[in-house]
Design a protein around this motif. Structure first.
Motif, PDB file in Angstrom:
ATOM      1  N   ALA A 133      49.566 -62.777  -5.461  1.00  0.00           N
ATOM      2  CA  ALA A 133      51.032 -62.957  -5.787  1.00  0.00           C
ATOM      3  C   ALA A 133      50.684 -61.632  -6.990  1.00  0.00           C
ATOM      4  O   ALA A 133      49.681 -62.434  -7.959  1.00  0.00           O
ATOM      5  CB  ALA A 133      51.208 -64.352  -6.356  1.00  0.00           C
ATOM      6  N   PRO A 134      51.436 -61.108  -7.787  1.00  0.00           N
ATOM      7  CA  PRO A 134      52.314 -60.385  -9.224  1.00  0.00           C
ATOM      8  C   PRO A 134      52.698 -61.847  -9.678  1.00  0.00           C
ATOM      9  O   PRO A 134      53.326 -62.233  -9.561  1.00  0.00           O
ATOM     10  CB  PRO A 134      52.699 -59.171  -8.545  1.00  0.00           C
ATOM     11  N   THR A 135      52.490 -60.659 -11.142  1.00  0.00           N
ATOM     12  CA  THR A 135      52.882 -61.332 -12.428  1.00  0.00           C
ATOM     13  C   THR A 135      53.801 -60.473 -13.302  1.00  0.00           C
ATOM     14  O   THR A 135      53.280 -59.420 -12.652  1.00  0.00           O
ATOM     15  CB  THR A 135      51.653 -61.971 -13.363  1.00  0.00           C
ATOM     16  N   GLY A 136      55.088 -61.699 -13.516  1.00  0.00           N
ATOM     17  CA  GLY A 136      56.014 -60.645 -14.681  1.00  0.00           C
ATOM     18  C   GLY A 136      55.567 -60.975 -15.913  1.00  0.00           C
ATOM     19  O   GLY A 136      54.055 -61.361 -16.270  1.00  0.00           O
ATOM     20  N   PRO A 137      56.657 -60.479 -16.332  1.00  0.00           N
ATOM     21  CA  PRO A 137      56.508 -60.646 -18.274  1.00  0.00           C
ATOM     22  C   PRO A 137      56.167 -62.043 -18.446  1.00  0.00           C
ATOM     23  O   PRO A 137      56.847 -63.516 -17.818  1.00  0.00           O
ATOM     24  CB  PRO A 137      58.515 -60.490 -18.454  1.00  0.00           C
ATOM     25  N   GLY A 138      54.918 -62.397 -19.789  1.00  0.00           N
ATOM     26  CA  GLY A 138      54.932 -63.506 -19.719  1.00  0.00           C
ATOM     27  C   GLY A 138      53.774 -64.468 -18.704  1.00  0.00           C
ATOM     28  O   GLY A 138      53.353 -65.341 -19.264  1.00  0.00           O
ATOM     29  N   GLY A 139      53.323 -63.331 -17.531  1.00  0.00           N
ATOM     30  CA  GLY A 139      52.648 -64.200 -16.703  1.00  0.00           C
ATOM     31  C   GLY A 139      53.480 -64.932 -16.057  1.00  0.00           C
ATOM     32  O   GLY A 139      52.515 -65.880 -14.749  1.00  0.00           O
ATOM     33  N   VAL A 140      54.456 -65.175 -15.883  1.00  0.00           N
ATOM     34  CA  VAL A 140      55.373 -65.470 -15.010  1.00  0.00           C
ATOM     35  C   VAL A 140      55.079 -65.106 -13.568  1.00  0.00           C
ATOM     36  O   VAL A 140      55.026 -63.856 -12.701  1.00  0.00           O
ATOM     37  CB  VAL A 140      57.481 -65.392 -15.046  1.00  0.00           C
ATOM     38  N   SER A 141      55.145 -65.763 -12.422  1.00  0.00           N
ATOM     39  CA  SER A 141      54.932 -65.763 -10.843  1.00  0.00           C
ATOM     40  C   SER A 141      56.494 -65.359 -10.569  1.00  0.00           C
ATOM     41  O   SER A 141      57.340 -66.042 -10.795  1.00  0.00           O
ATOM     42  CB  SER A 141      54.220 -67.039 -10.553  1.00  0.00           C
ATOM     43  N   ILE A 142      55.464 -64.228 -10.165  1.00  0.00           N
ATOM     44  CA  ILE A 142      56.878 -63.531  -8.891  1.00  0.00           C
ATOM     45  C   ILE A 142      57.095 -63.091  -8.280  1.00  0.00           C
ATOM     46  O   ILE A 142      56.313 -63.287  -7.067  1.00  0.00           O
ATOM     47  CB  ILE A 142      57.556 -61.723  -9.994  1.00  0.00           C
ATOM     48  N   ARG A 143      58.306 -62.533  -7.444  1.00  0.00           N
ATOM     49  CA  ARG A 143      57.825 -62.097  -5.132  1.00  0.00           C
ATOM     50  C   ARG A 143      58.632 -60.424  -5.792  1.00  0.00           C
ATOM     51  O   ARG A 143      59.760 -60.547  -6.614  1.00  0.00           O
ATOM     52  CB  ARG A 143      59.034 -63.082  -5.241  1.00  0.00           C
ATOM     53  N   ASP A 144      57.931 -60.358  -5.175  1.00  0.00           N
ATOM     54  CA  ASP A 144      57.882 -58.426  -4.610  1.00  0.00           C
ATOM     55  C   ASP A 144      57.785 -58.160  -4.488  1.00  0.00           C
ATOM     56  O   ASP A 144      56.646 -56.915  -3.656  1.00  0.00           O
ATOM     57  CB  ASP A 144      57.195 -57.927  -6.493  1.00  0.00           C
ATOM     58  N   ASP A 145      58.456 -58.303  -2.779  1.00  0.00           N
ATOM     59  CA  ASP A 145      58.391 -58.011  -1.277  1.00  0.00           C
ATOM     60  C   ASP A 145      59.551 -57.559  -0.719  1.00  0.00           C
ATOM     61  O   ASP A 145      60.303 -58.368  -0.419  1.00  0.00           O
ATOM     62  CB  ASP A 145      57.818 -58.541  -0.736  1.00  0.00           C
ATOM     63  N   PHE A 146      60.390 -56.042  -0.845  1.00  0.00           N
ATOM     64  CA  PHE A 146      61.450 -56.191   0.305  1.00  0.00           C
ATOM     65  C   PHE A 146      61.451 -55.064   0.698  1.00  0.00           C
ATOM     66  O   PHE A 146      60.574 -53.970   0.563  1.00  0.00           O
ATOM     67  CB  PHE A 146      62.083 -55.405  -1.706  1.00  0.00           C
ATOM     68  N   THR A 147      62.182 -54.375   1.198  1.00  0.00           N
ATOM     69  CA  THR A 147      62.342 -53.512   2.382  1.00  0.00           C
ATOM     70  C   THR A 147      63.304 -51.896   1.251  1.00  0.00           C
ATOM     71  O   THR A 147      63.853 -51.923   0.932  1.00  0.00           O
ATOM     72  CB  THR A 147      63.179 -53.445   3.472  1.00  0.00           C
ATOM     73  N   PHE A 148      62.709 -51.026   1.356  1.00  0.00           N
ATOM     74  CA  PHE A 148      63.064 -49.981   0.279  1.00  0.00           C
ATOM     75  C   PHE A 148      62.656 -48.688   0.731  1.00  0.00           C
ATOM     76  O   PHE A 148      62.007 -48.131   1.282  1.00  0.00           O
ATOM     77  CB  PHE A 148      62.024 -50.076  -1.287  1.00  0.00           C
ATOM     78  N   VAL A 149      64.290 -47.991   0.819  1.00  0.00           N
ATOM     79  CA  VAL A 149      64.516 -46.890   1.268  1.00  0.00           C
ATOM     80  C   VAL A 149      64.525 -46.239   0.313  1.00  0.00           C
ATOM     81  O   VAL A 149      65.470 -45.515  -0.914  1.00  0.00           O
ATOM     82  CB  VAL A 149      65.846 -46.400   2.513  1.00  0.00           C
ATOM     83  N   HIS A 150      64.066 -44.953  -0.457  1.00  0.00           N
ATOM     84  CA  HIS A 150      63.660 -44.136  -1.671  1.00  0.00           C
ATOM     85  C   HIS A 150      63.453 -43.258  -2.042  1.00  0.00           C
ATOM     86  O   HIS A 150      62.421 -42.425  -0.794  1.00  0.00           O
ATOM     87  CB  HIS A 150      62.591 -45.418  -2.638  1.00  0.00           C
ATOM     88  N   ARG A 151      63.457 -42.214  -2.836  1.00  0.00           N
ATOM     89  CA  ARG A 151      63.304 -40.663  -2.687  1.00  0.00           C
ATOM     90  C   ARG A 151      62.589 -40.888  -5.044  1.00  0.00           C
ATOM     91  O   ARG A 151      62.969 -41.991  -5.568  1.00  0.00           O
ATOM     92  CB  ARG A 151      64.135 -39.715  -2.488  1.00  0.00           C
ATOM     93  N   THR A 152      61.686 -39.885  -4.519  1.00  0.00           N
ATOM     94  CA  THR A 152      61.803 -39.653  -6.224  1.00  0.00           C
ATOM     95  C   THR A 152      62.277 -39.238  -7.200  1.00  0.00           C
ATOM     96  O   THR A 152      63.478 -38.065  -6.521  1.00  0.00           O
ATOM     97  CB  THR A 152      60.032 -38.517  -5.668  1.00  0.00           C
ATOM     98  N   LEU A 153      62.536 -39.285  -7.941  1.00  0.00           N
ATOM     99  CA  LEU A 153      63.866 -39.395  -8.669  1.00  0.00           C
ATOM    100  C   LEU A 153      63.196 -38.480 -10.640  1.00  0.00           C
ATOM    101  O   LEU A 153      62.062 -39.107 -10.964  1.00  0.00           O
ATOM    102  CB  LEU A 153      64.277 -39.637  -9.709  1.00  0.00           C
ATOM    103  N   THR A 154      62.988 -37.332 -10.985  1.00  0.00           N
ATOM    104  CA  THR A 154      62.056 -37.055 -11.614  1.00  0.00           C
ATOM    105  C   THR A 154      63.161 -36.087 -13.309  1.00  0.00           C
ATOM    106  O   THR A 154      64.089 -35.649 -13.017  1.00  0.00           O
ATOM    107  CB  THR A 154      61.209 -35.678 -11.651  1.00  0.00           C
ATOM    108  N   GLY A 155      62.968 -37.261 -14.153  1.00  0.00           N
ATOM    109  CA  GLY A 155      63.793 -36.908 -15.048  1.00  0.00           C
ATOM    110  C   GLY A 155      65.131 -38.034 -15.381  1.00  0.00           C
ATOM    111  O   GLY A 155      64.969 -38.922 -14.280  1.00  0.00           O
ATOM    112  N   ASN A 156      66.857 -37.324 -15.787  1.00  0.00           N
ATOM    113  CA  ASN A 156      67.461 -37.670 -15.252  1.00  0.00           C
ATOM    114  C   ASN A 156      68.133 -37.488 -14.509  1.00  0.00           C
ATOM    115  O   ASN A 156      68.248 -36.614 -13.347  1.00  0.00           O
ATOM    116  CB  ASN A 156      68.289 -37.815 -16.716  1.00  0.00           C
ATOM    117  N   GLY A 157      68.636 -38.883 -13.920  1.00  0.00           N
ATOM    118  CA  GLY A 157      69.411 -38.632 -12.706  1.00  0.00           C
ATOM    119  C   GLY A 157      70.494 -40.139 -11.956  1.00  0.00           C
ATOM    120  O   GLY A 157      70.011 -40.899 -13.138  1.00  0.00           O
TER     121      GLY A 157
END
Length: 514
Positions: free
Chosen positions: A74-98
């Motif tokens: 399990a990953p941790t977030g700010p301050g060591g808070v236990s988090i969930r970060d598992d989801f479905t993502f369709v993505h591309r790479t963005l370089t710079g602003n957009g």
């Protein structure tokens, strides 16, 4: 012609003219000179510490590790808070602003047929596909409208609190700042908020996502708890998808936080993409949010003994007034100080202050001795967060325990003054405080939470330190130290009881003969 006051010896006071400091001194003298009352306070300390320590040493668990992402830690977030970060993502790479814009329809449930209230679908900019990396997500939820979420714990509601779909969503990146917009028609846009990402990476991932947290339910009847915590699956449709900026590569499907990496789904619980021209239909499960493990509150567990020592504290509060009525000494007290309300207030200040100091010693010792025992029993990070006595919530719980015991003593004093009978007053304390504490772990959950909100038991909410987030649906069991209201709201409820009962007692001693 005036009549001079009769001469008196230095150091004496006229009857009826004793000031409040003198009253406090007199009541303190009464309390400290009765040996058994001092022993009662000592017993309260011993009971609090021993019961807390016994509870801590007998609550060992077996830690198996693993998190919410298909068996990965399990990953941790700010301050060591236990988090969930598992989801479905369709993505591309963005370089710079957009920017990325999409019309979103959904999310709708696939399993079960009704999507969980915090199922979400929308547009997302993320530092990388690594779990725990920085992100900004603008989404439509199944039960809470449009939301802008980031840092796993930050949640901002959009203007469309109950948005109907389809709904247009847009994220614009300018340097480290991401600005979110929403629209009901694709023409008129409203700003939802901004997020400043901590990452300095020039290239980030942006695209479309779906997450569907576990479907949870719980039933409890007379102490038997039945908990259902099953994975869910939801889907959403995205069209009119437009991207601006320097983008690279084609759309890729990634199940963030799951072992399969990218590509097509290979097993149960993996995401699925169906694409027809410019329309994307995305299905998946998981969540991107704070973690909500069904685990006991360690700080509250280290202070368990206070729930038993309150009986001793309450008995002392009752005896501090009824002993004088039983022996007839109250007449002498009121003869020396005819302003009876001030006498009762002085008693309340003395018993409250002495109990607070006693409770502070007891709660501090309980925490310092019980916490190492809890850690030794397997209650360790990351499932159970790391904290210290100097942390704000922990200090509030330890000092608040002393304050709630003081309020219980004052409440008991007021009941003693109202009823003027030791047995009747102590029985009333048992009925209004001790009995609800027993019942909250036995009766159905709805009734249990009603008792926690509306009876003096609400004061024990000051002991809870496990963070709670409005954007996460979680199960709240009283036996885990979880209260349905905030810490200070519960403490305020107990304080209100003490003030009202003491006020009624002051009114009655003024109206009725001793």
């Amino acid at each position: 012609m005036t009549t001079a006051d009769p001469p008196r010896r230095p150091g004496t006071a006229l009857v009826g003219r004793a000031g409040f400091p003198q009253l406090l001194r007199a009541e303190w003298t009464k309390l400290r000179t009765v040996r058994r009352w001092g022993l009662t306070l000592l017993a309260a300390v011993v009971v609090t510490v021993l019961i807390s320590l016994f509870s801590a040493t007998s609550s060992g668990i077996e830690t198996t590790g693993g998190g919410g992402g298909g068996g990965s830690p399990a990953p941790t977030g700010p301050g060591g808070v236990s988090i969930r970060d598992d989801f479905t993502f369709v993505h591309r790479t963005l370089t710079g602003n957009g920017s990325i814009t999409a019309r979103v329809t959904g999310p709708t449930g696939e399993q079960p047929r009704r999507a969980p209230e915090w199922a979400k679908a929308g547009v997302l900019i993320k530092e990388s596909t690594d779990p725990g990396s920085e992100y900004a997500a603008l989404m439509i939820t199944a039960g809470h409208g449009v939301r802008l979420q980031s840092e796993f714990i930050r949640d901002v509601a959009g203007s469309a609190a109950s948005a109907t779909t389809p709904h247009w969503l847009r994220l614009v990146r300018s340097g480290a700042t991401v600005t979110a917009y929403e629209s009901a028609d694709g023409r008129t846009w409203h700003e939802v908020g901004t997020v400043r990402l901590a990452t300095s990476a020039e290239a980030v991932q942006f695209g479309l996502f779906v997450a569907s947290p576990n479907a949870q339910s719980m039933q409890r009847k007379f102490g038997n708890v039945s908990v259902s915590d099953q994975p869910s699956r939801s889907s959403a449709r995205f069209d009119e998808v437009t991207v601006k900026g320097a983008t690279g590569g084609d759309w890729r499907l990634t199940d963030v936080g799951r072992p399969s990496g990218g590509g097509q789904p290979t097993g149960d619980g993996q995401g699925e993409l169906r694409r027809a021209g410019g329309e994307f239909t995305l299905s998946g499960s998981g969540d991107i949010a704070p973690g909500t493990p069904m685990q006991p509150d360690l700080v509250a567990a280290s202070l368990n003994g206070s729930q038993l020592s309150l009986v001793l504290v309450a008995a002392l509060g009752v005896l501090f007034i009824t002993a004088e009525y039983r022996r007839g000494m109250i007449r002498t007290t009121f003869a020396v100080t005819p302003r009876r309300g001030r006498v009762l207030l002085a008693k309340a200040v003395v018993i409250g202050a002495v109990t607070f100091v006693t409770g502070l010693v007891a709660s501090l010792l309980s925490y310092l001795l019980s916490m190492p025992a809890l850690r030794a029993g397997g209650h360790e990070p990351p499932l159970f967060p790391e904290f210290s006595l100097t942390d704000g919530p922990v200090l509030r719980a330890v000092i608040g325990t002393a304050a709630l015991l003081a309020l219980i003593a004052v409440l008991a004093l007021g009941l003693g003054a109202l009823l003027r009978n030791t047995a009747a007053a102590i029985t009333t304390v048992v009925v209004v405080i001790v009995l609800p504490l027993i019942l909250v772990s036995m009766v159905p959950l709805g009734l249990s939470q009603w008792l926690q909100r509306l009876t003096p038991v609400a004061g024990f909410a000051v002991q809870q330190t496990t963070p709670r987030y409005d954007q996460v649906a979680g199960l709240c069991l009283p036996e885990d130290g979880c209260y349905p209201q905030g810490a200070w709201t519960g403490f305020g409820t107990l304080a209100a009881y003490a003030v009202v009962v003491l006020g009624l007692a002051v009114w009655r001693v003024r109206k009725r003969d001793a």
